[in-house]
Design a protein around this motif. Structure first.
Motif, PDB file in Angstrom:
ATOM      1  N   THR A   1       0.859  -1.188   0.000  1.00 17.46           N
ATOM      2  CA  THR A   1       0.000   0.000   0.000  1.00 17.46           C
ATOM      3  C   THR A   1       0.896   1.240   0.000  1.00 17.46           C
ATOM      4  O   THR A   1       2.123   1.137   0.026  1.00 17.46           O
ATOM      5  CB  THR A   1      -0.913   0.041   1.240  1.00 17.46           C
ATOM      6  OG1 THR A   1      -0.135   0.387   2.402  1.00 17.46           O
ATOM      7  CG2 THR A   1      -1.595  -1.296   1.477  1.00 17.46           C
TER       8      THR A   1
ATOM      9  N   TYR B   1      -3.258 -10.175   5.141  1.00 18.26           N
ATOM     10  CA  TYR B   1      -4.447  -9.333   5.022  1.00 18.26           C
ATOM     11  C   TYR B   1      -4.050  -7.872   5.071  1.00 18.26           C
ATOM     12  O   TYR B   1      -2.987  -7.507   5.579  1.00 18.26           O
ATOM     13  CB  TYR B   1      -5.472  -9.647   6.121  1.00 18.26           C
ATOM     14  CG  TYR B   1      -5.028  -9.352   7.538  1.00 18.26           C
ATOM     15  CD1 TYR B   1      -5.273  -8.114   8.117  1.00 18.26           C
ATOM     16  CD2 TYR B   1      -4.377 -10.313   8.309  1.00 18.26           C
ATOM     17  CE1 TYR B   1      -4.883  -7.828   9.416  1.00 18.26           C
ATOM     18  CE2 TYR B   1      -3.982 -10.050   9.606  1.00 18.26           C
ATOM     19  CZ  TYR B   1      -4.238  -8.810  10.156  1.00 18.26           C
ATOM     20  OH  TYR B   1      -3.843  -8.535  11.448  1.00 18.26           O
TER      21      TYR B   1
ATOM     22  N   GLU C   1     -11.135  -5.675   6.670  1.00 14.26           N
ATOM     23  CA  GLU C   1      -9.903  -6.230   6.103  1.00 14.26           C
ATOM     24  C   GLU C   1     -10.215  -7.129   4.916  1.00 14.26           C
ATOM     25  O   GLU C   1     -11.306  -7.702   4.814  1.00 14.26           O
ATOM     26  CB  GLU C   1      -9.127  -7.001   7.160  1.00 14.26           C
ATOM     27  CG  GLU C   1      -9.841  -8.220   7.723  1.00 14.26           C
ATOM     28  CD  GLU C   1      -9.054  -8.878   8.850  1.00 14.26           C
ATOM     29  OE1 GLU C   1      -8.911 -10.129   8.794  1.00 14.26           O
ATOM     30  OE2 GLU C   1      -8.598  -8.171   9.761  1.00 14.26           O
ATOM     31  N   GLU C   2      -9.256  -7.198   4.019  1.00 13.77           N
ATOM     32  CA  GLU C   2      -9.280  -8.146   2.915  1.00 13.77           C
ATOM     33  C   GLU C   2      -8.114  -9.110   3.109  1.00 13.77           C
ATOM     34  O   GLU C   2      -6.977  -8.687   3.365  1.00 13.77           O
ATOM     35  CB  GLU C   2      -9.165  -7.431   1.568  1.00 13.77           C
ATOM     36  CG  GLU C   2     -10.346  -6.526   1.245  1.00 13.77           C
ATOM     37  CD  GLU C   2     -10.605  -6.431  -0.251  1.00 13.77           C
ATOM     38  OE1 GLU C   2     -10.083  -7.297  -1.003  1.00 13.77           O
ATOM     39  OE2 GLU C   2     -11.335  -5.521  -0.662  1.00 13.77           O
TER      40      GLU C   2
ATOM     41  N   VAL D   1     -13.269 -11.111   2.449  1.00  9.95           N
ATOM     42  CA  VAL D   1     -13.483  -9.751   2.943  1.00  9.95           C
ATOM     43  C   VAL D   1     -14.284  -9.836   4.240  1.00  9.95           C
ATOM     44  O   VAL D   1     -15.104 -10.733   4.424  1.00  9.95           O
ATOM     45  CB  VAL D   1     -14.217  -8.871   1.915  1.00  9.95           C
ATOM     46  CG1 VAL D   1     -13.387  -8.693   0.663  1.00  9.95           C
ATOM     47  CG2 VAL D   1     -15.580  -9.457   1.561  1.00  9.95           C
TER      48      VAL D   1
ATOM     49  N   ILE E   1      -8.399  -1.900   6.053  1.00  8.79           N
ATOM     50  CA  ILE E   1      -8.984  -0.759   5.360  1.00  8.79           C
ATOM     51  C   ILE E   1      -9.617   0.152   6.408  1.00  8.79           C
ATOM     52  O   ILE E   1     -10.459  -0.293   7.199  1.00  8.79           O
ATOM     53  CB  ILE E   1     -10.057  -1.198   4.344  1.00  8.79           C
ATOM     54  CG1 ILE E   1      -9.516  -2.308   3.429  1.00  8.79           C
ATOM     55  CG2 ILE E   1     -10.558  -0.003   3.564  1.00  8.79           C
ATOM     56  CD1 ILE E   1      -8.376  -1.895   2.540  1.00  8.79           C
TER      57      ILE E   1
ATOM     58  N   ARG F   1      -9.755 -15.119  -1.797  1.00  8.08           N
ATOM     59  CA  ARG F   1      -9.878 -13.725  -1.366  1.00  8.08           C
ATOM     60  C   ARG F   1     -11.112 -13.598  -0.469  1.00  8.08           C
ATOM     61  O   ARG F   1     -12.232 -13.848  -0.896  1.00  8.08           O
ATOM     62  CB  ARG F   1     -10.012 -12.790  -2.565  1.00  8.08           C
ATOM     63  CG  ARG F   1     -10.158 -11.303  -2.193  1.00  8.08           C
ATOM     64  CD  ARG F   1     -10.496 -10.462  -3.415  1.00  8.08           C
ATOM     65  NE  ARG F   1     -10.619  -9.039  -3.081  1.00  8.08           N
ATOM     66  CZ  ARG F   1     -11.088  -8.103  -3.927  1.00  8.08           C
ATOM     67  NH1 ARG F   1     -11.480  -8.462  -5.142  1.00  8.08           N
ATOM     68  NH2 ARG F   1     -11.173  -6.843  -3.542  1.00  8.08           N
TER      69      ARG F   1
ATOM     70  N   TYR G   1      -5.803  -3.617  -7.075  1.00  3.16           N
ATOM     71  CA  TYR G   1      -7.166  -3.278  -6.673  1.00  3.16           C
ATOM     72  C   TYR G   1      -7.243  -1.771  -6.439  1.00  3.16           C
ATOM     73  O   TYR G   1      -6.608  -1.242  -5.527  1.00  3.16           O
ATOM     74  CB  TYR G   1      -7.553  -4.044  -5.407  1.00  3.16           C
ATOM     75  CG  TYR G   1      -7.543  -5.544  -5.601  1.00  3.16           C
ATOM     76  CD1 TYR G   1      -8.649  -6.195  -6.125  1.00  3.16           C
ATOM     77  CD2 TYR G   1      -6.402  -6.293  -5.287  1.00  3.16           C
ATOM     78  CE1 TYR G   1      -8.640  -7.575  -6.326  1.00  3.16           C
ATOM     79  CE2 TYR G   1      -6.379  -7.665  -5.484  1.00  3.16           C
ATOM     80  CZ  TYR G   1      -7.500  -8.308  -5.997  1.00  3.16           C
ATOM     81  OH  TYR G   1      -7.473  -9.651  -6.208  1.00  3.16           O
TER      82      TYR G   1
ATOM     83  N   ASN H   1     -11.459  -1.153  -2.552  1.00  2.00           N
ATOM     84  CA  ASN H   1     -11.657  -2.338  -1.736  1.00  2.00           C
ATOM     85  C   ASN H   1     -13.081  -2.862  -1.890  1.00  2.00           C
ATOM     86  O   ASN H   1     -13.940  -2.206  -2.491  1.00  2.00           O
ATOM     87  CB  ASN H   1     -11.362  -2.016  -0.264  1.00  2.00           C
ATOM     88  CG  ASN H   1     -12.400  -1.086   0.336  1.00  2.00           C
ATOM     89  OD1 ASN H   1     -13.475  -1.509   0.766  1.00  2.00           O
ATOM     90  ND2 ASN H   1     -12.092   0.212   0.348  1.00  2.00           N
ATOM     91  N   SER H   2     -13.345  -4.035  -1.333  1.00  2.00           N
ATOM     92  CA  SER H   2     -14.676  -4.649  -1.417  1.00  2.00           C
ATOM     93  C   SER H   2     -15.272  -4.916  -0.037  1.00  2.00           C
ATOM     94  O   SER H   2     -16.110  -5.817   0.120  1.00  2.00           O
ATOM     95  CB  SER H   2     -14.598  -5.952  -2.226  1.00  2.00           C
ATOM     96  OG  SER H   2     -14.230  -5.705  -3.563  1.00  2.00           O
ATOM     97  N   ILE H   3     -14.844  -4.150   0.969  1.00  2.00           N
ATOM     98  CA  ILE H   3     -15.420  -4.293   2.301  1.00  2.00           C
ATOM     99  C   ILE H   3     -16.906  -3.928   2.242  1.00  2.00           C
ATOM    100  O   ILE H   3     -17.262  -2.899   1.669  1.00  2.00           O
ATOM    101  CB  ILE H   3     -14.695  -3.380   3.318  1.00  2.00           C
ATOM    102  CG1 ILE H   3     -13.194  -3.679   3.321  1.00  2.00           C
ATOM    103  CG2 ILE H   3     -15.273  -3.565   4.710  1.00  2.00           C
ATOM    104  CD1 ILE H   3     -12.827  -5.070   3.728  1.00  2.00           C
TER     105      ILE H   3
END
Length: 341
Positions: free
Chosen positions: A96, A215, A191-192, A140, A218, A138, A175, A178-180
């Motif tokens: 990140t 992980y 978290e992912e 979430v 986020i 993966r 990515y 995110n997909s939270i």
């Protein structure tokens, strides 16, 4: 055949300074036997090598690298490795824009990158299926409103995707968002997790096991307000007392209130009001309330001024709130002069 394994402590523990590791963290490796489920914990230094405490059976052993933060009491799983006959190897590393070393983390509006590397995968009809393929998962999981992830049950995470990997080498997954789960995408926290698992080996009766996992946390965008002054308000002499409220300050950030002459304009650098600057260096977001008064000496002249609430993070500088007003401290005297003969 069973054998002892020489473990080398590198990677994430090496990113912790010797001083920090000694004073704040307890590091240990957990060895879990694939045939019996027996586990053994061994305390380790922040770097170095040492032999495994138990022999590695034919079914393999899983090695988990943990660090334990003393205050507040929090445990972090940093890395895992599965070692055994015909067991492929894998690593997962998440990158990140935040240089924080302990756990990858980022903000809800920022991208992150996942580097997956596999080795030891075989090909050919004579080899068992478990030696020729691994699976990337993966997951979430939301921390919920105000959650920090402490004590979270990761078995409740949602499986988002899974894919088979049949070749050795490295690949990077990018990515942009995110997909939270959460309706307000700027306020999600969670978290992912990306994990590589071996296939179950029915010939040796070895279940599917985790080869590598990491992980990324986020965290939401900060929000703030300035109360006690309104837009286009005229300040005559003493400026009003202010209440500055900030929520969800990023764990590595700075927040302050600045003032500059003129109308509102993004990217301006003004004079920081004394007592308004706060530095946050934590593992989770923070809330703060700042009370300000007696700041009138900053206004060097009358006219329009702008006050901004600003936060600085690894991702840049963001304005959380602003207000423009007028300073008018001119004393006007209205009178009449009479003359008498």
């Amino acid at each position: 055949m069973k054998s002892l394994l020489l473990l080398q402590l590198t990677g994430l523990l090496g990113l912790l300074t010797p001083n920090a590791s000694a004073q704040s963290y307890t590091n240990f490796i957990r060895q879990v036997q694939g045939d019996t489920g027996v586990q053994w914990d061994a305390t380790v230094a922040y770097q170095g090598t040492q032999a495994s405490q138990l022999e590695v059976p034919l079914a393999g052993s899983r090695f988990e690298l943990w660090t334990l933060l003393s205050t507040p009491l929090t445990s972090y799983l940093l890395d895992t490795k599965l070692v055994g006959a015909y067991v492929p190897s894998a690593t997962v590393a998440i990158r990140t824009e935040d240089p924080y070393a302990l756990v990858p983390r980022t903000r809800a509006d920022r991208p992150f990158y996942v580097d997956v590397t596999t080795s030891g995968l075989l090909s050919g009809a004579s080899f068992p299926a478990a030696s020729k393929s691994v699976t990337l998962f993966r997951h979430v999981q939301s921390y919920g409103a105000g959650g920090t992830g402490v004590g979270i049950d990761r078995t409740q995470a949602t499986l988002l995707t899974q894919a088979s990997i049949v070749t050795n080498g490295s690949q990077t997954l990018s990515y942009q968002v995110n997909s939270i789960p959460g309706s307000d995408r700027t306020a999600v926290r969670g978290e992912e997790r990306f994990s590589v698992f071996s296939l179950a080996d029915t010939v040796s009766n070895v279940p599917a096991s985790q080869l590598a996992s990491q992980y990324v946390q986020i965290w939401p965008l900060a929000r703030g307000s300035i109360d006690g002054i309104t837009g286009n308000q005229k300040i005559r002499f003493a400026p009003p007392a202010l209440t500055v409220t900030v929520n969800d300050l990023y764990p590595n950030s700075r927040v302050y209130v600045q003032i500059y002459k003129g109308a509102s304009q993004l990217g301006m650098s003004g004079t920081i009001i004394p007592g308004s600057a706060i530095i946050v260096n934590d593992s989770v977001p923070q809330d703060r309330v700042i009370l300000l008064k007696d700041y009138g000496s900053i206004f060097t002249e009358d006219g329009q001024w702008t006050m901004e609430l600003v936060t600085s993070t690894p991702f840049g500088i963001d304005r959380l709130s602003f207000v423009s007003f007028t300073v008018d401290r001119t004393i006007r005297v209205n009178g009449m002069i009479n003359t008498q003969n």
